[in-house]
Enzyme design. Structure first.
Site, PDB file in Angstrom:
ATOM      1  N   ASP A  32       1.021  -1.126   0.062  1.00 32.47           N
ATOM      2  CA  ASP A  32      -0.076   0.067   0.057  1.00 32.47           C
ATOM      3  C   ASP A  32       0.988   1.106   0.057  1.00 32.47           C
ATOM      4  O   ASP A  32       1.815   1.425   0.730  1.00 32.47           O
ATOM      5  CB  ASP A  32      -0.856   0.083   1.282  1.00 32.47           C
ATOM      6  CG  ASP A  32      -2.020  -1.145   1.236  1.00 32.47           C
ATOM      7  OD1 ASP A  32      -2.344  -1.570  -0.010  1.00 32.47           O
ATOM      8  OD2 ASP A  32      -2.511  -1.316   2.213  1.00 32.47           O
ATOM      9  N   ASP A  65     -13.859  -6.149  -2.346  1.00 32.04           N
ATOM     10  CA  ASP A  65     -13.896  -6.127  -0.715  1.00 32.04           C
ATOM     11  C   ASP A  65     -15.324  -6.690  -0.456  1.00 32.04           C
ATOM     12  O   ASP A  65     -16.388  -6.022  -0.636  1.00 32.04           O
ATOM     13  CB  ASP A  65     -13.922  -4.558  -0.199  1.00 32.04           C
ATOM     14  CG  ASP A  65     -12.553  -4.000  -0.614  1.00 32.04           C
ATOM     15  OD1 ASP A  65     -11.493  -4.766  -0.972  1.00 32.04           O
ATOM     16  OD2 ASP A  65     -12.467  -2.791  -0.704  1.00 32.04           O
TER      17      ASP A  65
END
Lengths: 201, 253
Positions: B11, B130
């Site tokens: 990330d 997600d």
């Protein structure tokens, strides 16, 4: 000088970078005079067969590639670029390729996931300079939904297994193809590109 | 046969690798290019970069990270985060990425999947989902896990495949960063339904978690972040363990 053919498909930067990393003179081009002056022609390719042939045609490069190959210059096709070397593909229709090697490109017809995406082992079926130093079972990175059905098994240097036997490296004289991406295949991929370098010494 | 893939996920925020829990509590970890190179040399099969910045200014920093990464590694990597248009695809692919993952944008404009697949090939288009279990159903969330779309996970996965996605990354929101193992149930459900590779994400804490999701969860690849970033698990050691337990993995690198 290595000429990577730029005909508007795929990501050729990584192929360029890989050769550059081997300290080779390399250029990305669609200029025929540069291609004619090169010592190796690299035909990259990601995407659809028909689009790729259309683009080669649009750039007026088909005859140029064929003439250079027929003169004996090293021609190296990667992934779709390898498939283009053959006679015909059945990808969403039926399309003629460059016809420099004999065989057809067909879709996977098995229960496995398509595309074949990921690392698979290559197994040698004959010794050749292109696969020098490569051991059976080394992994390379594949991404493809269609594969080669060769007319002559002796053109295949290495195979891989994906539900069926799939040619991974082909070679006939000065024409070489790899179904996987050597530029994305870690150390094994770099060894293979090194072998190309050795051939043009 | 294809080897199962181990994929570290980076990330990236303002040019640095960061890591949070359940999408919160972000901490600085490392330089992305150095870390990518380390993983490439130490057995990662692929890398994923998520751009977790929002501003345009920081997006340029991210593109620079992508370019420098492409120059330094020779394994595939994908980019996700903030991709909304074909133009965004072009930008990161040009910078040297191999694949692009879309999440919220795919839910809002599903035709983006098809457009991108036609332009760049399905192998380039990764549908990132997600998911979270509510009562008995797995729902699809967007905007970093904040909005329940009401879409059912299995249906969305199948639709994504039909629209042209070449791969699915399945992030389990409840498992993310908790290190209690992947969500086996939904991974297996989706992996058995679709005909494209499924990458499990969220929850890796120990080597056995990887084994479980690759074996019981039938995932084609397992993604993890902090266990690799903090060197709690070394990929080489993980792969030896998986191999001993009957999982085919690439061990020569």
């Amino acid at each position: 000088m290595i000429a990577i053919i730029d005909y508007g498909v795929g990501n050729i930067k990584n192929v360029y970078k890989a050769f550059k990393g081997l300290d080779l003179d390399v250029i990305v081009t669609s200029d025929k005079s540069v291609i004619n002056d090169s010592s190796v022609i690299v035909l990259p390719g990601v995407g659809a067969y028909k689009d790729a042939m259309d683009n080669l045609n649009k750039h007026n490069l088909i005859d140029c590639i064929k003439e250079n190959a027929n003169k004996g210059k090293l021609l190296f096709g990667i992934c779709l670029g390898m498939q283009l070397l053959f006679e015909k593909s059945y990808e969403d229709g039926e399309w003629d390729g460059l016809g420099l090697l004999e065989g057809e490109i067909v879709r996977f017809k098995n229960h496995l996931k398509v595309p074949q995406m990921g690392w698979n082992k290559i197994i040698k079926s004959k010794n050749d300079d292109i696969a020098k130093g490569i051991n059976d079972g080394e992994y390379v990175y594949f991404v493809h939904s269609y594969y080669l059905k060769p007319k002559h098994e002796e053109d295949v240097i290495c195979w891989t297994n994906y539900g069926t036997r799939v040619p991974a490296i082909v070679r006939k004289d000065n024409i070489i193809g790899m179904q996987f991406h050597p530029e994305k295949s870690g150390k094994t991929g770099m060894k293979l590109l090194w072998n190309i370098k050795e051939m043009i010494k | 046969m294809l080897a199962k893939r181990i994929i570290p996920c980076l990330d990236v925020d303002k040019g640095r690798v960061v890591k949070g829990k359940k999408f919160k509590d972000i901490q600085d970890v490392a330089d992305p290019v150095e870390l990518a190179k380390y993983y490439c040399d130490n057995g990662a099969d692929e890398l994923v970069f998520y751009d977790i910045t929002a501003s345009n200014e920081n997006r340029d920093i991210f593109i620079d990270v992508v370019e420098r990464t492409a120059q330094n590694i020779n394994i595939p990597f994908s980019i996700g985060g903030g991709i909304r248009t074909i133009k965004d695809f072009t930008k990161v692919l040009k910078a040297g990425a191999d694949k692009v993952s879309i999440n919220s944008a795919a839910v809002k404009t599903p035709e983006l999947i098809t457009k991108a697949a036609l332009k760049f090939g399905s192998q380039c288009v990764v549908l990132s989902m997600d998911v979270k279990k509510n009562k008995n159903d797995w729902d699809v969330y967007i905007n970093g896990g904040r909005i329940n779309t009401g879409l059912k996970a299995v249906e969305w996965a199948l639709r994504g495949q039909d629209l042209g996605a070449g791969e699915i990354v399945l992030n389990s929101i409840d498992s993310d960063g908790v290190k209690n193992g992947y969500s086996i149930e939904i991974t297996r459900l989706i992996s058995e339904m679709v005909n494209i590779p499924v990458i499990a994400s969220g929850g890796a804490g120990k080597r056995g978690d990887f084994l479980e999701v690759l074996k019981e969860g039938k995932a084609d690849a397992a993604l993890a972040a902090s266990v690799f970033h903090y060197r709690q698990i070394e990929i080489k050691n993980l792969k030896d363990y998986l191999y001993k337990n009957g999982i085919e993995v690439r061990r020569d690198f």
